[in-house]
Design a protein around this motif. Structure first.
Motif, PDB file in Angstrom:
ATOM      1  N   TRP A  56       6.514  -5.375   8.292  1.00 41.28           N
ATOM      2  CA  TRP A  56       5.715  -5.598   7.525  1.00 41.28           C
ATOM      3  C   TRP A  56       4.035  -5.574   8.257  1.00 41.28           C
ATOM      4  O   TRP A  56       2.945  -5.122   7.270  1.00 41.28           O
ATOM      5  N   GLY A  57       3.921  -4.816   9.934  1.00 38.82           N
ATOM      6  CA  GLY A  57       2.909  -4.420  10.368  1.00 38.82           C
ATOM      7  C   GLY A  57       2.040  -3.292   9.679  1.00 38.82           C
ATOM      8  O   GLY A  57       1.292  -2.871   9.086  1.00 38.82           O
ATOM      9  N   ASN A  58       3.121  -1.952   9.008  1.00 35.44           N
ATOM     10  CA  ASN A  58       2.678  -1.149   8.560  1.00 35.44           C
ATOM     11  C   ASN A  58       2.540  -0.913   7.515  1.00 35.44           C
ATOM     12  O   ASN A  58       1.346  -0.543   7.261  1.00 35.44           O
ATOM     13  N   LEU A  59       2.763  -2.126   6.432  1.00 36.17           N
ATOM     14  CA  LEU A  59       2.661  -2.166   5.466  1.00 36.17           C
ATOM     15  C   LEU A  59       1.362  -3.054   5.204  1.00 36.17           C
ATOM     16  O   LEU A  59       0.228  -2.654   4.416  1.00 36.17           O
ATOM     17  N   VAL A 111      -2.161  -1.111   3.611  1.00 36.55           N
ATOM     18  CA  VAL A 111      -3.090  -2.060   2.308  1.00 36.55           C
ATOM     19  C   VAL A 111      -4.232  -2.194   2.768  1.00 36.55           C
ATOM     20  O   VAL A 111      -5.596  -2.032   2.466  1.00 36.55           O
ATOM     21  N   VAL A 112      -4.680  -2.154   3.502  1.00 35.40           N
ATOM     22  CA  VAL A 112      -6.031  -2.943   4.377  1.00 35.40           C
ATOM     23  C   VAL A 112      -6.552  -1.101   4.448  1.00 35.40           C
ATOM     24  O   VAL A 112      -7.994  -1.083   4.423  1.00 35.40           O
ATOM     25  N   GLN A 118     -13.090   0.669  -1.387  1.00 32.31           N
ATOM     26  CA  GLN A 118     -14.118  -0.127  -0.917  1.00 32.31           C
ATOM     27  C   GLN A 118     -15.106   0.969  -1.124  1.00 32.31           C
ATOM     28  O   GLN A 118     -16.698   1.642  -2.147  1.00 32.31           O
ATOM     29  N   ALA A 119     -15.123   1.743  -0.173  1.00 33.23           N
ATOM     30  CA  ALA A 119     -16.171   2.653   0.182  1.00 33.23           C
ATOM     31  C   ALA A 119     -15.985   3.824  -1.062  1.00 33.23           C
ATOM     32  O   ALA A 119     -17.363   4.535  -0.702  1.00 33.23           O
ATOM     33  N   ALA A 120     -15.571   3.827  -1.818  1.00 29.15           N
ATOM     34  CA  ALA A 120     -15.152   5.311  -2.950  1.00 29.15           C
ATOM     35  C   ALA A 120     -16.392   5.052  -3.526  1.00 29.15           C
ATOM     36  O   ALA A 120     -16.826   5.240  -4.938  1.00 29.15           O
ATOM     37  N   VAL A 121     -16.048   3.485  -4.000  1.00 26.75           N
ATOM     38  CA  VAL A 121     -16.391   2.530  -5.103  1.00 26.75           C
ATOM     39  C   VAL A 121     -18.302   2.630  -4.971  1.00 26.75           C
ATOM     40  O   VAL A 121     -19.074   3.101  -5.728  1.00 26.75           O
ATOM     41  N   THR A 122     -18.250   1.870  -3.501  1.00 26.54           N
ATOM     42  CA  THR A 122     -19.953   2.301  -2.996  1.00 26.54           C
ATOM     43  C   THR A 122     -20.323   3.618  -3.133  1.00 26.54           C
ATOM     44  O   THR A 122     -21.711   3.883  -3.641  1.00 26.54           O
ATOM     45  N   VAL A 123     -19.826   4.309  -2.904  1.00 23.58           N
ATOM     46  CA  VAL A 123     -20.700   6.457  -2.937  1.00 23.58           C
ATOM     47  C   VAL A 123     -20.952   6.488  -3.695  1.00 23.58           C
ATOM     48  O   VAL A 123     -22.272   7.104  -4.481  1.00 23.58           O
TER      49      VAL A 123
END
Length: 298
Positions: free
Chosen positions: A21-24, A28-29, A36-41
């Protein structure tokens, strides 16, 4: 008296691993932040992506790209050749040769490349004329320094001489990786030291020399951007010339950045393939090749 064997069956089922679960959650994060970074740029109008697309393959930018690639190849070839000579001198039994090579490496690795480029570009302030002649005697040939040291020659000299110091250490490390017994074996076959180096030692050392040489080539591509300070029309200088006219600083810098990323990405792929090739060669048969019997060279 022996103990009776137990008739209970033995459970040989492999222990189940808990779900990661931690790796998943980490994936996800990371994916959410990347999206988010791709959309912003992509949606930030200040990046002016249409302008980037307009200038990406413009003639002056491509000319600057050609200058960058040409300087990289010439400086890398010269730097590697000088570096091999320095590495051999550094390992020589002569204290004079070893000391001179060590002094060269110390100086060029200890001073910034940018300072070296500026120094070469302004060499005429120290030596208005360059000459060849007999020491403490008459001059045989003489030239104006500004006729010899152009922005191109200053850039190549600065890049190549600086790169030679680093390549010398790369080559020396590769030579030291070869078992010392190879020298003795070569001498037993009657080879001279120079021939043993050329025929036996260097081919084996290439496995340790080529991968870091790829790193140096990638670094050289990026280091060429420094020649813009001496008015050399490389990729970055070409981009700067455009945004000095159009005041579109960010999109033109992005053009240069994207070209640098594209070139270094291709070189990274090539370097990875070379490293996998040598790793596979070591895994299949790590023993060093036997030296060929000495023959009389014509």
């Amino acid at each position: 008296m022996t103990q009776p064997e137990s008739s209970a069956p033995i459970d040989v089922t492999a222990a189940r691993r808990p779900f990661p679960w931690g790796n998943l959650a980490a994936w996800v994060v990371v994916l959410v932040l990347a999206a988010q970074a791709a959309v912003t740029v992509a949606t930030n109008r200040n990046f002016e992506w249409p302008v980037v697309g307009e200038w990406f393959t413009e003639e002056s930018i491509l000319r600057g790209l050609g200058v960058t690639l040409g300087m990289t190849v010439v400086a890398m070839v010269l730097g590697t050749a000088i570096g091999i000579v320095l590495a051999v001198a550094r390992m020589a039994q002569s204290r004079l040769l070893s000391g001179l090579a060590g002094l060269y490496i110390w100086f060029f690795r200890g001073t910034p490349l940018l300072v070296q480029l500026i120094f070469w570009y302004n060499l005429s302030t120290l030596f208005p004329r360059l000459s060849i002649g007999i020491p403490f005697g008459p001059e045989l040939w003489s030239w104006k320094t500004n006729d010899v040291i152009t922005p191109l020659t200053a850039a190549i000299a600065g890049l190549a001489l600086n790169e030679a110091a680093y390549m010398a250490e790369v080559v020396r490390g590769g030579l030291l990786s070869v078992d010392s017994g190879q020298w003795l074996t070569a001498r037993a076959f009657g080879m001279s030291r120079a021939r043993a180096l050329r025929r036996i030692i260097l081919p084996q050392a290439m496995r340790a020399i080529i991968p870091p040489t790829g790193n140096q080539l990638i670094s050289m591509i990026k280091a060429t951007s420094l020649v813009s300070v001496i008015a050399m029309a490389d990729l970055l200088y070409s981009a700067q010339s455009v945004y000095n006219r159009t005041f579109q600083v960010i999109p033109l810098l992005l053009v240069a950045v994207l070209w640098y990323l594209l070139i270094t990405s291709i070189l990274n792929v090539v370097q990875g393939a070379i490293e996998r090739h040598y790793a596979r060669s070591d895994a299949e048969g790590g023993s060093a090749p036997r030296p060929a019997p000495a023959t009389t060279e014509g």
